[in-house]
Every structure is written in C-alpha cells, then in structure tokens.
Write a protein that holds these residues in place. Structure first.
Motif, mmCIF file in Angstrom:
data_model
loop_
_atom_site.group_PDB
_atom_site.id
_atom_site.type_symbol
_atom_site.label_atom_id
_atom_site.label_comp_id
_atom_site.label_asym_id
_atom_site.label_seq_id
_atom_site.Cartn_x
_atom_site.Cartn_y
_atom_site.Cartn_z
ATOM 1 N N GLY A 76 -31.706 -66.020 -51.330
ATOM 2 C CA GLY A 76 -31.453 -65.512 -53.086
ATOM 3 C C GLY A 76 -32.076 -63.964 -53.005
ATOM 4 N N LYS A 77 -32.695 -63.962 -52.014
ATOM 5 C CA LYS A 77 -33.376 -62.478 -52.288
ATOM 6 C C LYS A 77 -32.576 -61.042 -51.950
ATOM 7 N N GLN A 78 -31.492 -61.592 -51.618
ATOM 8 C CA GLN A 78 -30.150 -59.886 -51.506
ATOM 9 C C GLN A 78 -29.076 -60.821 -51.397
ATOM 10 N N ARG A 79 -28.188 -60.076 -51.723
ATOM 11 C CA ARG A 79 -26.728 -60.289 -52.282
ATOM 12 C C ARG A 79 -25.730 -59.138 -51.259
ATOM 13 N N ALA A 80 -25.381 -59.714 -50.847
ATOM 14 C CA ALA A 80 -23.840 -58.675 -49.301
ATOM 15 C C ALA A 80 -22.907 -58.207 -50.281
ATOM 16 N N PHE A 81 -22.843 -57.115 -49.759
ATOM 17 C CA PHE A 81 -21.281 -57.079 -50.868
ATOM 18 C C PHE A 81 -20.230 -56.206 -50.200
ATOM 19 N N VAL A 118 -15.399 -63.450 -42.556
ATOM 20 C CA VAL A 118 -13.931 -62.425 -42.834
ATOM 21 C C VAL A 118 -12.833 -62.701 -42.498
ATOM 22 N N ALA A 119 -12.119 -61.773 -43.224
ATOM 23 C CA ALA A 119 -10.428 -62.179 -42.819
ATOM 24 C C ALA A 119 -10.463 -62.469 -41.635
ATOM 25 N N PRO A 120 -9.141 -62.905 -41.220
ATOM 26 C CA PRO A 120 -8.812 -63.234 -39.763
ATOM 27 C C PRO A 120 -8.612 -61.573 -39.617
ATOM 28 N N SER A 121 -7.859 -61.025 -39.980
ATOM 29 C CA SER A 121 -7.368 -59.772 -39.814
ATOM 30 C C SER A 121 -8.287 -58.606 -39.777
ATOM 31 N N ASN A 122 -9.992 -59.155 -40.107
ATOM 32 C CA ASN A 122 -10.889 -58.070 -40.186
ATOM 33 C C ASN A 122 -11.792 -58.595 -38.993
ATOM 34 N N GLN A 123 -11.240 -59.634 -38.247
ATOM 35 C CA GLN A 123 -12.104 -60.335 -37.171
ATOM 36 C C GLN A 123 -12.893 -59.470 -35.817
ATOM 37 N N PRO A 124 -11.413 -58.911 -35.707
ATOM 38 C CA PRO A 124 -11.480 -58.494 -34.262
ATOM 39 C C PRO A 124 -12.560 -56.372 -34.561
ATOM 40 N N GLN A 125 -12.007 -56.267 -35.736
ATOM 41 C CA GLN A 125 -12.855 -54.773 -35.340
ATOM 42 C C GLN A 125 -14.909 -55.486 -35.352
ATOM 43 N N ILE A 126 -14.891 -56.334 -35.305
ATOM 44 C CA ILE A 126 -16.271 -57.039 -35.863
ATOM 45 C C ILE A 126 -16.761 -57.710 -34.100
ATOM 46 N N GLN A 127 -15.797 -57.651 -33.371
ATOM 47 C CA GLN A 127 -15.846 -57.837 -32.537
ATOM 48 C C GLN A 127 -16.336 -56.975 -31.272
ATOM 49 N N GLN A 128 -15.243 -56.201 -31.873
ATOM 50 C CA GLN A 128 -15.388 -54.732 -31.022
ATOM 51 C C GLN A 128 -16.634 -53.839 -31.274
ATOM 52 N N ALA A 129 -16.583 -53.440 -32.535
ATOM 53 C CA ALA A 129 -17.944 -52.796 -33.045
ATOM 54 C C ALA A 129 -19.395 -52.785 -31.840
ATOM 55 N N PRO A 130 -19.795 -52.002 -32.058
ATOM 56 C CA PRO A 130 -21.292 -52.516 -31.090
ATOM 57 C C PRO A 130 -22.234 -52.632 -32.520
ATOM 58 N N VAL A 131 -21.728 -52.570 -33.571
ATOM 59 C CA VAL A 131 -22.712 -52.842 -35.041
ATOM 60 C C VAL A 131 -22.162 -52.943 -35.371
ATOM 61 N N SER A 132 -22.390 -54.110 -36.802
ATOM 62 C CA SER A 132 -21.710 -54.558 -37.678
ATOM 63 C C SER A 132 -22.827 -54.632 -38.922
ATOM 64 N N ALA A 133 -22.854 -53.935 -39.568
ATOM 65 C CA ALA A 133 -24.143 -53.921 -41.065
ATOM 66 C C ALA A 133 -23.507 -54.483 -42.644
ATOM 67 N N ILE A 134 -24.240 -55.406 -42.416
ATOM 68 C CA ILE A 134 -23.889 -56.021 -43.611
ATOM 69 C C ILE A 134 -25.181 -55.609 -44.782
ATOM 70 N N LEU A 135 -24.633 -54.865 -45.759
ATOM 71 C CA LEU A 135 -24.445 -54.151 -47.342
ATOM 72 C C LEU A 135 -24.522 -54.984 -48.043
ATOM 73 N N SER A 136 -26.308 -55.397 -48.543
ATOM 74 C CA SER A 136 -26.650 -56.063 -49.711
ATOM 75 C C SER A 136 -27.505 -55.478 -50.668
ATOM 76 N N PHE A 137 -27.815 -55.404 -51.798
ATOM 77 C CA PHE A 137 -29.242 -55.232 -52.617
ATOM 78 C C PHE A 137 -29.822 -56.114 -52.635
ATOM 79 N N ASP A 138 -31.230 -55.824 -52.897
ATOM 80 C CA ASP A 138 -32.410 -56.736 -53.309
ATOM 81 C C ASP A 138 -31.978 -56.673 -54.875
ATOM 82 N N THR A 139 -32.191 -57.953 -54.212
ATOM 83 C CA THR A 139 -31.916 -59.215 -55.734
ATOM 84 C C THR A 139 -33.826 -58.811 -57.025
ATOM 85 N N CYS A 140 -34.325 -58.487 -56.609
ATOM 86 C CA CYS A 140 -35.998 -58.135 -56.679
ATOM 87 C C CYS A 140 -36.481 -56.714 -57.117
ATOM 88 N N TRP A 141 -35.685 -56.061 -57.399
ATOM 89 C CA TRP A 141 -35.625 -54.489 -56.501
ATOM 90 C C TRP A 141 -36.666 -54.337 -57.726
#
Length: 196
Positions: free
Chosen positions: A163-168, A71-94
C-alpha cells in the motif's frame, strides 16, 4: 533567470512530430536512458517539491507478463512489444519525507494529516510529473505510449501490496514504428482559452 526559447525545430520534435506509440521496434532501451529520463523528469515542479512519482520499469518478459492480465485486451500487444513498460505510481507516504525534500517547510506536513488530502496532493503532483516524463522520453528521441486502460487496483495488489504506492498510469517506452493513421484534431486556442 531568463531562459532562451528553444529552436522551432526542437519544439516540433518534442511536441508536434511525436505521436502516441502503439507499435515498437526491437531496439533496446538501456538502463542509462531510463536513468536520464528520470533525471529530467524529477526537475519538474511538484507541490512543496514533494516528488511523489514512483517509477517501476518493467524490462524483462517475466515482469511484463505479470502486468498483462491487468490491462485491457486492446492494450496487451503494446506491452508485449515495448522494450520497457513503466508503471507510474505515487508514494502514499510522501509526507514522511518532508525533512528530505523540503526541510524549511517540514512543518507543512501537518496540513496533510487527513489521508484524503495527502493522497489527493500526491496524485496531483505525480500526474504533473507524468507529463514531464513523457516530454523527457520524447526529448531523448524515444517514443511514449501512455495508457490508463487497466485495472489499477489489481496492479497495486500485484506490484505494491504493502500500500505504499498506488499506480495510476502505464507508459510504454521504446522506438516506435511509423503510425499508419492520421492525427486526430486538436482544439484551437479560441475553443479552449481566454485572456482576461
């Protein structure tokens, strides 16, 4: 079915008062809360009821450290602080799950034989679901910090190498501290909408 409008105070708590979260308290976000967030999110509309959104909740420090380099350096502090970071992806084989999510329309799977159309539909519906996810987070009294400043190709290699999921998108979840800056302007109805 006719729905009753929500109370104005509730609407303000979900749509007007919340801000994009950048700093978080140490208060835990429980597994039960994450399950409730998903249970609300999944009720939003998707093409053919396809539900291609996939959620990877990073709660442990070790899991979030795997995300940090991508992640961009400016976004790293939020990830370090947040109790949860969710990666949202989509199913490529839906499309393989048509019989499960829409048995009466299973024949429609053939419309998505081309990879381009299959992935485009999945990303559109998953992005729509992301809006419901953020709304669900807010409705439960939590704060959401969505971000796209990341190397999603690298995130895919790190977390979804098959490759079954792609993060966005990444959405940090927790209880935010007060936001010290003013909200940026929003466009008026007249600037962005017309009634024909």
């Amino acid at each position: 079915m006719t729905l009753e409008p929500l109370d104005t105070e509730i609407l303000h708590k979900i749509f007007v008062q919340p801000r994009t979260a950048y700093r978080f308290t140490h208060q835990e976000v429980t597994e039960e809360q994450l399950r409730t967030i998903y249970d609300l999110t999944k009720m939003g509309p998707t093409a053919f009821n396809s539900q291609p959104l996939r959620l990877t909740f990073l709660r442990s420090t070790t899991a979030r450290e795997r995300l940090l380099p991508h992640v961009a350096p400016s976004n790293q502090p939020q990830i370090q602080q947040a109790p949860v970071s969710a990666i949202l992806s989509f199913d490529t084989c839906w499309v393989d799950k048509f019989e499960q999510f829409n048995p009466s329309m299973a024949h429609a799977a053939q419309k998505f034989s081309r990879e381009e159309s299959r992935l485009h539909s999945a990303e559109q519906s998953a992005t729509l679901s992301a809006g419901y996810l953020i709304t669900a987070i807010r409705a439960l009294g939590l704060s959401a910090g969505p971000m796209t400043g990341a190397n999603f190709s690298a995130i895919n290699q790190e977390f979804f190498p098959d490759g079954k999921q792609r993060a966005f998108m990444i959405v940090n979840i927790g209880y935010s501290t007060p936001t010290p800056y003013k909200r940026n302007p929003r466009f008026s109805f007249e600037e962005v909408a017309e009634i024909l």
